[in-house]
Design a protein around this motif. Sequence first.
Motif, mmCIF file in Angstrom:
data_model
loop_
_atom_site.group_PDB
_atom_site.id
_atom_site.type_symbol
_atom_site.label_atom_id
_atom_site.label_comp_id
_atom_site.label_asym_id
_atom_site.label_seq_id
_atom_site.Cartn_x
_atom_site.Cartn_y
_atom_site.Cartn_z
ATOM 1 N N LEU A 189 0.823 -1.211 0.000
ATOM 2 C CA LEU A 189 0.000 0.000 0.000
ATOM 3 C C LEU A 189 0.857 1.260 0.000
ATOM 4 C CD1 LEU A 189 -2.734 -1.081 2.551
ATOM 5 C CD2 LEU A 189 -2.963 -0.885 0.074
ATOM 6 N N LEU A 198 -6.267 3.944 4.562
ATOM 7 C CA LEU A 198 -6.924 2.666 4.294
ATOM 8 C C LEU A 198 -8.401 2.860 3.981
ATOM 9 C CD1 LEU A 198 -5.306 0.390 7.038
ATOM 10 C CD2 LEU A 198 -4.751 0.466 4.596
ATOM 11 N N THR A 239 -8.519 1.968 -0.136
ATOM 12 C CA THR A 239 -8.584 0.504 -0.283
ATOM 13 C C THR A 239 -10.035 0.084 -0.178
ATOM 14 O OG1 THR A 239 -8.430 -0.038 2.072
ATOM 15 C CG2 THR A 239 -6.343 0.290 0.898
#
Length: 105
Positions: free
Chosen positions: A4, A61, A65
């Motif tokens: 990431l 996040l 994501t």
Amino acid sequence: MKTLVKKIFSYICETNDFLKQLYQWYSVNDTAQFIFVTMDADSLFTVIPNEYGIQAVREYLCKNTGFTNGKTKMICALLEVVLTIFFYLESICTIKYGALLCVHR
């Protein structure tokens, strides 16, 4: 996390990666309009309070994501453990309110 982090726009792996990105930037921009300034940030992570770093990871996040809320919470909880618990000599330690707290194993 490494996968990431590498997707973040501002990520620079190491010196050669920085030089490659700098060369690419110079090849598409009129450099006469810019003054190039550098700054060496050594061990920057040590000056970012853990709670701010964890919050930044949480926000990244959530926004970038497809992770569920539960998975994001789990990653952040594990990150907190990694950032706050460490071994010192024969003890398991953490830092709370500026004080080193240790339990001898």
